[in-house]
Design a protein around this motif. Structure first.
Motif, PDB file in Angstrom:
ATOM      1  N   GLY A  95       0.795  -1.217   0.000  1.00  0.00           N
ATOM      2  CA  GLY A  95       0.000   0.000   0.000  1.00  0.00           C
ATOM      3  C   GLY A  95       0.824   1.260   0.000  1.00  0.00           C
ATOM      4  N   THR A  96       1.900   1.290  -0.771  1.00  0.00           N
ATOM      5  CA  THR A  96       2.740   2.472  -0.780  1.00  0.00           C
ATOM      6  C   THR A  96       2.067   3.650  -1.483  1.00  0.00           C
ATOM      7  N   ASP A  97       0.967   3.372  -2.152  1.00  0.00           N
ATOM      8  CA  ASP A  97       0.210   4.452  -2.777  1.00  0.00           C
ATOM      9  C   ASP A  97      -1.140   4.587  -2.070  1.00  0.00           C
ATOM     10  N   GLY A  98      -1.624   5.757  -1.989  1.00  0.00           N
ATOM     11  CA  GLY A  98      -2.977   5.970  -1.538  1.00  0.00           C
ATOM     12  C   GLY A  98      -3.149   6.043  -0.035  1.00  0.00           C
ATOM     13  N   THR A  99      -4.400   5.862   0.406  1.00  0.00           N
ATOM     14  CA  THR A  99      -4.801   6.101   1.793  1.00  0.00           C
ATOM     15  C   THR A  99      -4.102   5.181   2.779  1.00  0.00           C
ATOM     16  N   PHE A 100      -4.003   3.879   2.445  1.00  0.00           N
ATOM     17  CA  PHE A 100      -3.420   2.921   3.385  1.00  0.00           C
ATOM     18  C   PHE A 100      -2.007   3.328   3.779  1.00  0.00           C
ATOM     19  N   HIS A 101      -1.212   3.697   2.791  1.00  0.00           N
ATOM     20  CA  HIS A 101       0.160   4.092   3.082  1.00  0.00           C
ATOM     21  C   HIS A 101       0.194   5.326   3.972  1.00  0.00           C
ATOM     22  N   ARG A 102      -0.707   6.273   3.728  1.00  0.00           N
ATOM     23  CA  ARG A 102      -0.710   7.488   4.544  1.00  0.00           C
ATOM     24  C   ARG A 102      -1.088   7.154   5.990  1.00  0.00           C
ATOM     25  N   ILE A 103      -2.043   6.218   6.166  1.00  0.00           N
ATOM     26  CA  ILE A 103      -2.430   5.821   7.521  1.00  0.00           C
ATOM     27  C   ILE A 103      -1.260   5.156   8.244  1.00  0.00           C
ATOM     28  N   ILE A 104      -0.580   4.255   7.519  1.00  0.00           N
ATOM     29  CA  ILE A 104       0.594   3.587   8.106  1.00  0.00           C
ATOM     30  C   ILE A 104       1.628   4.619   8.521  1.00  0.00           C
ATOM     31  N   SER A 105       1.899   5.580   7.670  1.00  0.00           N
ATOM     32  CA  SER A 105       2.913   6.599   7.950  1.00  0.00           C
ATOM     33  C   SER A 105       2.539   7.419   9.167  1.00  0.00           C
ATOM     34  N   ILE A 106       1.234   7.718   9.315  1.00  0.00           N
ATOM     35  CA  ILE A 106       0.782   8.507  10.461  1.00  0.00           C
ATOM     36  C   ILE A 106       1.024   7.753  11.753  1.00  0.00           C
ATOM     37  N   PHE A 107       0.605   6.470  11.765  1.00  0.00           N
ATOM     38  CA  PHE A 107       0.770   5.678  12.984  1.00  0.00           C
ATOM     39  C   PHE A 107       2.234   5.371  13.281  1.00  0.00           C
ATOM     40  N   ALA A 108       3.006   5.162  12.251  1.00  0.00           N
ATOM     41  CA  ALA A 108       4.426   4.869  12.439  1.00  0.00           C
ATOM     42  C   ALA A 108       5.198   6.125  12.785  1.00  0.00           C
ATOM     43  N   GLY A 109       4.687   7.263  12.380  1.00  0.00           N
ATOM     44  CA  GLY A 109       5.373   8.528  12.666  1.00  0.00           C
ATOM     45  C   GLY A 109       6.575   8.745  11.790  1.00  0.00           C
ATOM     46  N   GLN A 110       6.716   7.979  10.720  1.00  0.00           N
ATOM     47  CA  GLN A 110       7.863   8.126   9.841  1.00  0.00           C
ATOM     48  C   GLN A 110       7.611   7.359   8.555  1.00  0.00           C
ATOM     49  N   SER A 111       8.470   7.545   7.580  1.00  0.00           N
ATOM     50  CA  SER A 111       8.356   6.825   6.322  1.00  0.00           C
ATOM     51  C   SER A 111       8.749   5.370   6.517  1.00  0.00           C
ATOM     52  N   ALA A 112       8.459   4.553   5.480  1.00  0.00           N
ATOM     53  CA  ALA A 112       8.860   3.148   5.553  1.00  0.00           C
ATOM     54  C   ALA A 112      10.365   3.018   5.719  1.00  0.00           C
ATOM     55  N   ALA A 113      11.121   3.859   4.959  1.00  0.00           N
ATOM     56  CA  ALA A 113      12.583   3.806   5.064  1.00  0.00           C
ATOM     57  C   ALA A 113      13.051   4.203   6.459  1.00  0.00           C
ATOM     58  N   GLY A 114      12.385   5.230   7.029  1.00  0.00           N
ATOM     59  CA  GLY A 114      12.770   5.666   8.377  1.00  0.00           C
ATOM     60  C   GLY A 114      12.468   4.611   9.415  1.00  0.00           C
ATOM     61  N   ARG A 115      11.296   3.986   9.245  1.00  0.00           N
ATOM     62  CA  ARG A 115      10.914   2.898  10.157  1.00  0.00           C
ATOM     63  C   ARG A 115      11.930   1.763  10.075  1.00  0.00           C
ATOM     64  N   TYR A 116      12.308   1.410   8.857  1.00  0.00           N
ATOM     65  CA  TYR A 116      13.260   0.321   8.664  1.00  0.00           C
ATOM     66  C   TYR A 116      14.615   0.677   9.272  1.00  0.00           C
ATOM     67  N   ASP A 117      15.086   1.895   9.030  1.00  0.00           N
ATOM     68  CA  ASP A 117      16.393   2.307   9.551  1.00  0.00           C
ATOM     69  C   ASP A 117      16.439   2.215  11.075  1.00  0.00           C
ATOM     70  N   ARG A 118      15.350   2.673  11.712  1.00  0.00           N
ATOM     71  CA  ARG A 118      15.339   2.674  13.186  1.00  0.00           C
ATOM     72  C   ARG A 118      15.436   1.252  13.722  1.00  0.00           C
ATOM     73  N   HIS A 119      14.645   0.356  13.168  1.00  0.00           N
ATOM     74  CA  HIS A 119      14.631  -1.011  13.695  1.00  0.00           C
ATOM     75  C   HIS A 119      15.849  -1.814  13.235  1.00  0.00           C
ATOM     76  N   THR A 120      16.323  -1.564  12.040  1.00  0.00           N
ATOM     77  CA  THR A 120      17.464  -2.358  11.572  1.00  0.00           C
ATOM     78  C   THR A 120      18.736  -1.997  12.309  1.00  0.00           C
TER      79      THR A 120
END
Length: 270
Positions: free
Chosen positions: A85-110
């Motif tokens: 869901g990198t496009d559209g509403t789902f991705h935006r919801i994920i980003s809001i709850f995660a507080g960061q982009s997918a790359a940022g989320r990955y960097d923090r945990h990795t």
């Protein structure tokens, strides 16, 4: 005269014969009868105490905790969260709850994953030492078990031998009564001790298996599978960043991810 139980193993029988030959029933002090099997009981108690201490060893406990932490961070970078869901509403919801982009989320945990993996690999020499001690203790436990069984077999034989001697000459009853009673008590005590050995040995087998799987986990997952997966994710995220509208095939990443999670099940530390 009663014969030794032929169903016992060869090692137990040979040891029992040596024990029988060493007991002097004509010794009026009969210290060997009073103390019959006491040394092997002390060794068994020491074995059980050490086995309990190994089960609570700090290195093993630390490895378990690090493994739990690693699994938490690994689940936090599920490809379904990073790439779906990198496009559209789902991705935006994920980003809001995660507080960061997918790359940022990955960097923090990795980064946390890399740190935990490094800590686990530093534990490998200590885990190897721990495993070697457990294996040595396991062999010692087998010998103690054999010795306890031999003492019980020998003690019962001698008690039976005394019964036959007294039956043939009742006048010997007074001479043998105390020794026979002492041997019966010692044999009963030894029988109680021998029951604890299988539990200690089974626990050691479980611990040896757990430590061995943890060391294999370090070799297979942390040194090979995890770095390969991290590299593939980093590459896919870079492509996603450079070409937001491009379709990215993450099937291989998902396969590798499932393999990583399966490694935790094989390791059996959770």
């Amino acid at each position: 005269m009663r014969k030794l139980d032929a169903t016992a193993s060869g090692d137990v029988l040979r040891s029992a014969l040596r024990l029988i030959a060493a007991v002097n029933l004509d010794d009026h002090e009969f210290d060997d009868v009073v103390r019959f099997g006491s040394q092997v009981q002390q060794e068994n108690a020491s074995l059980c105490e050490r086995q309990l201490a190994l089960a609570e060893d700090q290195t093993l406990q630390q490895a378990k905790q690090l493994s739990t932490d690693l699994l938490y961070h690994l689940k936090s970078v599920d490809p379904a969260l990073l790439f779906k869901g990198t496009d559209g509403t789902f991705h935006r919801i994920i980003s809001i709850f995660a507080g960061q982009s997918a790359a940022g989320r990955y960097d923090r945990h990795t980064n946390a994953i890399a740190d935990i993996a490094a800590q686990l690999m530093r534990l490998e020499p200590s885990l190897l030492t721990l495993e070697n001690e457990m294996r040595s203790l396991r062999k010692r436990g087998d010998k103690i078990s054999c010795s306890l069984e031999a003492h019980i077999l020998a003690g019962r034989f001698i008690v039976s031998y005394i019964d036959e001697k007294v039956a043939q000459d009742p006048a010997l009853a007074a001479h043998y009564a105390t020794q026979q009673s002492a041997l019966e008590n010692r044999t009963s005590s030894l029988s109680a001790s021998v029951a604890s050995v299988p539990v200690a040995l089974k626990t050691l087998d479980i611990l040896i298996d757990a430590v061995g799987k943890t060391r294999a986990f370090c070799d297979e997952m942390l040194r090979r599978d995890l770095p390969a997966w991290q590299a593939s994710v980093a590459t896919a995220l870079a492509m996603q960043s450079q070409q937001p509208d491009a379709s990215i095939d993450v099937s291989e990443i998902e396969r590798r991810y499932a393999q990583l999670l399966h490694s935790f099940l094989r390791k059996d530390l959770q």
